[in-house]
Design a protein around this motif. Structure first.
Motif, PDB file in Angstrom:
ATOM      1  N   LEU A   1      34.423  49.453  43.569  1.00 37.59           N
ATOM      2  CA  LEU A   1      34.740  49.191  42.120  1.00 37.59           C
ATOM      3  C   LEU A   1      34.980  50.313  41.295  1.00 37.59           C
ATOM      4  O   LEU A   1      36.067  50.492  40.305  1.00 37.59           O
TER       5      LEU A   1
ATOM      6  N   PHE B   1      41.767  47.785  36.953  1.00 33.07           N
ATOM      7  CA  PHE B   1      41.719  46.608  36.015  1.00 33.07           C
ATOM      8  C   PHE B   1      42.560  46.517  34.449  1.00 33.07           C
ATOM      9  O   PHE B   1      42.429  47.249  33.811  1.00 33.07           O
TER      10      PHE B   1
ATOM     11  N   LEU C   1      37.078  43.702  33.895  1.00 34.31           N
ATOM     12  CA  LEU C   1      36.948  43.195  35.199  1.00 34.31           C
ATOM     13  C   LEU C   1      37.019  41.825  35.712  1.00 34.31           C
ATOM     14  O   LEU C   1      36.696  41.005  34.528  1.00 34.31           O
TER      15      LEU C   1
ATOM     16  N   GLU D   1      32.690  37.414  38.376  1.00 33.69           N
ATOM     17  CA  GLU D   1      31.901  37.813  39.253  1.00 33.69           C
ATOM     18  C   GLU D   1      32.094  36.813  40.541  1.00 33.69           C
ATOM     19  O   GLU D   1      32.072  37.587  41.797  1.00 33.69           O
TER      20      GLU D   1
ATOM     21  N   LEU E   1      35.322  38.471  42.076  1.00 34.72           N
ATOM     22  CA  LEU E   1      35.090  39.693  42.848  1.00 34.72           C
ATOM     23  C   LEU E   1      34.349  39.536  44.096  1.00 34.72           C
ATOM     24  O   LEU E   1      34.884  40.195  45.144  1.00 34.72           O
TER      25      LEU E   1
ATOM     26  N   ASP F   1      37.099  38.290  46.442  1.00 37.86           N
ATOM     27  CA  ASP F   1      37.951  39.582  46.674  1.00 37.86           C
ATOM     28  C   ASP F   1      37.474  40.542  47.827  1.00 37.86           C
ATOM     29  O   ASP F   1      38.079  41.076  48.694  1.00 37.86           O
ATOM     30  N   TYR F   2      36.226  40.773  47.483  1.00 41.23           N
ATOM     31  CA  TYR F   2      35.755  41.662  48.251  1.00 41.23           C
ATOM     32  C   TYR F   2      34.632  41.151  49.471  1.00 41.23           C
ATOM     33  O   TYR F   2      34.099  41.999  50.247  1.00 41.23           O
TER      34      TYR F   2
ATOM     35  N   VAL G   1      27.495  41.359  44.031  1.00 45.44           N
ATOM     36  CA  VAL G   1      28.095  41.676  43.040  1.00 45.44           C
ATOM     37  C   VAL G   1      27.375  42.167  41.982  1.00 45.44           C
ATOM     38  O   VAL G   1      27.792  43.189  41.073  1.00 45.44           O
TER      39      VAL G   1
END
Length: 256
Positions: A33, A42, A47, A50, A53, A56-57, A64
């Motif tokens: 990040l 971003f 961003l 949560e 994210l 995505d990851y 997160v």
């Protein structure tokens, strides 16, 4: 025989391992990040949520949150009610693969201004004299400058130069001109190479006050010895950068 006293139970190994693994994953996610934050990844500086994210990851919500906590501690992002997590700090890129002055390096990001705090001859300490190839205790020019970008303190530069060059620098426009440009103008030669060392050091009380950084905060120390194109060493610098405002980068090639 007296009965054994019951032992105080340490946290279960499995639970401790889970916490460690979650902290490891949070640190890994924070690294990913951080790159996005520093490279404008971003849109609008906001961003994703949560949950997004995490998807995505491939990370849990707790991971997160811990990763975002790490970035908040670095003052790169903050939580704004009704908006979410936003980027609040900008780090400027400083290349390590070209020999340029700070104003040349950061010209796309604004004007670098210099506050000349000290300028004048001093007896060369043995280690300085040795590196500049001048006799020990002969005078060299010492220059101390606070350098700002966008009005914010960026670096504290301590510079030593041989007096045959430094004498002409005393009356020069050090507030608005990089020392590199002045050296080339005075000598009639281009700069050639530089030896650099980069490390993190704790800011001493003086440096912290000048850079408006917390005392003891980590700063990036760049030590650089610059040579003219004929090989003569002419500029020894100790530069303390605020680590929260600069990022060092370069391109390396593996030898054949």
């Amino acid at each position: 025989m007296p009965a054994e006293r019951p032992r105080e139970h340490a946290p279960p190994v499995a639970a401790a391992r889970r916490r460690r693994l979650r902290a490891d994953r949070a640190r890994q996610l924070a690294d990913l990040l951080r790159h996005q934050v520093l490279t404008g990844g971003f849109p609008g500086g906001v961003l994703p949520l949560e949950d997004a994210l995490g998807q995505d990851y491939g990370a849990s919500r707790n991971t997160v949150r811990q990763a975002l906590d790490l970035l908040r501690a670095e003052r790169l992002v903050e939580r704004q009610p009704g908006v979410g997590t936003v980027v609040v700090a900008e780090k400027y890129p400083h290349g390590l693969d070209r020999l340029m002055g700070l104003a040349e390096t950061l010209h796309e990001h604004g004007r670098v201004t210099n506050e000349v705090r000290t300028v004048g001859p001093v007896p060369a300490p043995a280690c300085v004299a040795d590196r500049l190839c001048v006799p020990a205790r002969t005078d060299v020019l010492y220059v101390e400058r606070l350098r700002r970008l966008g009005g914010l303190p960026l670096s504290l530069d301590l510079t030593y130069l041989p007096m045959d060059i430094g004498a002409d620098l005393i009356g020069a426009d050090l507030e608005n001109t990089d020392v590199f440009r002045l050296i080339e103008k005075i000598t009639g030669q281009a700069l050639g190479t530089a030896e650099i060392t980069l490390e993190a050091v704790n800011a001493d009380a003086h440096s912290a006050a000048v850079l408006q950084a917390p005392r003891g905060a980590a700063v990036l120390m760049l030590e650089r010895l610059t040579h003219l194109c004929d090989g003569r060493p002419v500029d020894l610098e100790f530069i303390r950068f605020r680590g929260d405002r600069i990022t060092m980068s370069g391109q390396l090639r593996r030898a054949a």
